[in-house]
Design a protein around this motif. Sequence first.
Motif, short mmCIF file in Angstrom:
data_model
loop_
_atom_site.label_atom_id
_atom_site.label_comp_id
_atom_site.label_asym_id
_atom_site.label_seq_id
_atom_site.Cartn_x
_atom_site.Cartn_y
_atom_site.Cartn_z
N THR A 61 25.04 53.46 51.71
CA THR A 61 23.45 53.74 51.90
C THR A 61 22.74 52.55 51.27
O THR A 61 21.75 52.12 52.00
CB THR A 61 22.98 55.16 51.51
N LEU A 64 22.53 49.52 53.61
CA LEU A 64 21.62 49.68 54.41
C LEU A 64 20.05 49.41 54.01
O LEU A 64 19.28 48.89 54.81
CB LEU A 64 21.69 50.90 55.08
N LYS A 65 20.03 50.03 52.90
CA LYS A 65 18.46 49.97 52.34
C LYS A 65 18.10 48.51 51.83
O LYS A 65 16.86 48.21 52.14
CB LYS A 65 18.21 51.00 51.10
N GLU A 68 17.05 46.58 55.15
CA GLU A 68 15.68 46.81 55.55
C GLU A 68 14.89 45.98 54.74
O GLU A 68 13.92 45.76 55.29
CB GLU A 68 15.60 48.56 55.37
N PHE A 84 15.39 53.74 60.07
CA PHE A 84 16.65 54.22 59.37
C PHE A 84 16.99 55.51 59.88
O PHE A 84 16.12 56.33 59.63
CB PHE A 84 16.19 54.19 57.81
N GLU A 86 19.32 58.78 59.38
CA GLU A 86 20.00 59.26 58.42
C GLU A 86 20.72 60.60 58.90
O GLU A 86 20.18 61.48 59.53
CB GLU A 86 18.99 60.14 57.28
N SER A 109 10.13 55.74 60.60
CA SER A 109 10.82 54.56 60.03
C SER A 109 9.84 53.56 59.71
O SER A 109 9.92 52.65 58.96
CB SER A 109 11.99 54.24 60.29
N MET A 176 19.37 51.46 61.91
CA MET A 176 20.28 51.68 60.97
C MET A 176 20.82 53.07 60.86
O MET A 176 19.96 54.09 60.56
CB MET A 176 19.90 51.39 59.41
N ASP A 178 23.13 55.75 59.03
CA ASP A 178 23.61 56.09 57.91
C ASP A 178 24.74 57.42 58.21
O ASP A 178 24.34 58.30 58.64
CB ASP A 178 22.81 56.24 56.76
#
Length: 393
Positions: A61, A64-65, A68, A84, A86, A109, A176, A178
């Motif tokens: 994670t 991915l953050k 971003e 994003f 989740e 997001s 993204m 996750d």
Amino acid sequence: MYLETMAKNPFSPRHPIDPAYFVNREEVLESFGRSIKRSAKSVPRKPDNIAVLGGWGIGKTSVLKKFESLAVDEFDDLKAFTAFIELNPSACQNIEAFISRTRDDIQRSFLSELPLIAKIKRELSDWRVKTLDLGIGLERKEKMMESHATSLFEEALRDLWRNILEPKDIEAALLMFDDLHYLARNYPGGLYDIRSIFQKLAMDGCNYMLFITGPETLFGEIRDFAEPFTRFFDRFKLDFFNLEETGKAIQEPLQLSGSGVKADEAVIENIYDLTQGHPYFIHFIMCDLVDYKGKGRITENFFDEHWKKIARHIEREKFEDDLFSASETERKALHQIAELHSDVVAPSEIRIRGKAEILKRLSEDKGLLIKSGRGEYKLYHPLFKEYLNQLKS
Ligand SMILES: Nc1ncnc2c1ncn2[C@@H]1O[C@H](COP(=O)(O)OP(=O)(O)OP(=O)(O)O)[C@@H](O)[C@H]1O
Ligand SMILES: [Mg+2]
């Protein structure tokens, strides 16, 4: 004073890392940079997609953050829209639940500090209403045909690109996802659908790029569909940090946050020996050490004085939950594996009925075992092994 030092603690094992303190993982970050530059400029569109794979708490994670934040702050010559999404078991019960979660998270997001994105806030809420009109996400008595749901989803995404993002000169929309394995488990065909939807969208000039995370087995779980889906992604497996990387994971947050705390080299070596460079455990130990220290130098003596307390804390917060999540027979298997001298064990060394199923569940569902390529297993972390053996003695 106490609150003041707490506020400066840059370590937070329970959350993905603050992108400002993100370290290492150069290979995947470089690939990300190349992908978005290339895909934004390519005509016709040929988006590159990236899969970030790895075990529990290894930093998926966080990657991915970081993507971003790079898309927004570093590649500012690129006009990107990022969302994003989740995932969890309930958002992946069926394809409709997955689609509504995606739709809601796309809406949520947008990054409000970005003026460009703020401007399209209004259009996005109209888009949400429109997708509802199409029937996505509505409670239905009869289950919508899966193929119908996916084609509506594709239509809604095409609409989003053509009527909202493209007119605002957005060059790439980064989605993204996750923990995509939740979808793979409940509805393996969903991965195949994702590929066909986004492949078609790309051919129609809609520049969606996909970034997904999951365990290494993600692609194995869907063997029937694996080939086309696998080819759709550039895959990166995250490993434990080495000693040098562990040093960075400790020193950079201490410095950048202005914590006023320093860690001696010997302490870094101790932490590396204990954690083997597992990012979650590094952060856990450092978070406690910084709380105990407040300000100043963390020496080896200071570390030794506090290690027992920290180890107890890890047990309470992590290992007890791990055991709690396992059934009685699964616990038996874990204890047997822990008692064996070698870290890596073959299933033949375990004496429990139905062990094939048990080992599979412990590795794929619960993440407590890691399966090696040769069909052997090991406990997910040596500290967990130590904990199990200590319980027995
Ligand atoms: N690149 C990194 N730099 C510094 N710290 C990291 C990095 N990656 C992960 N960490 C630390 O490890 C912890 C776990 O990271 P993260 O939540 O991203 O893992 P994950 O693989 O998504 O876990 P899960 O399997 O629970 O979804 C974070 O709290 C963070 O403190
Ligand atoms: Mg995660």
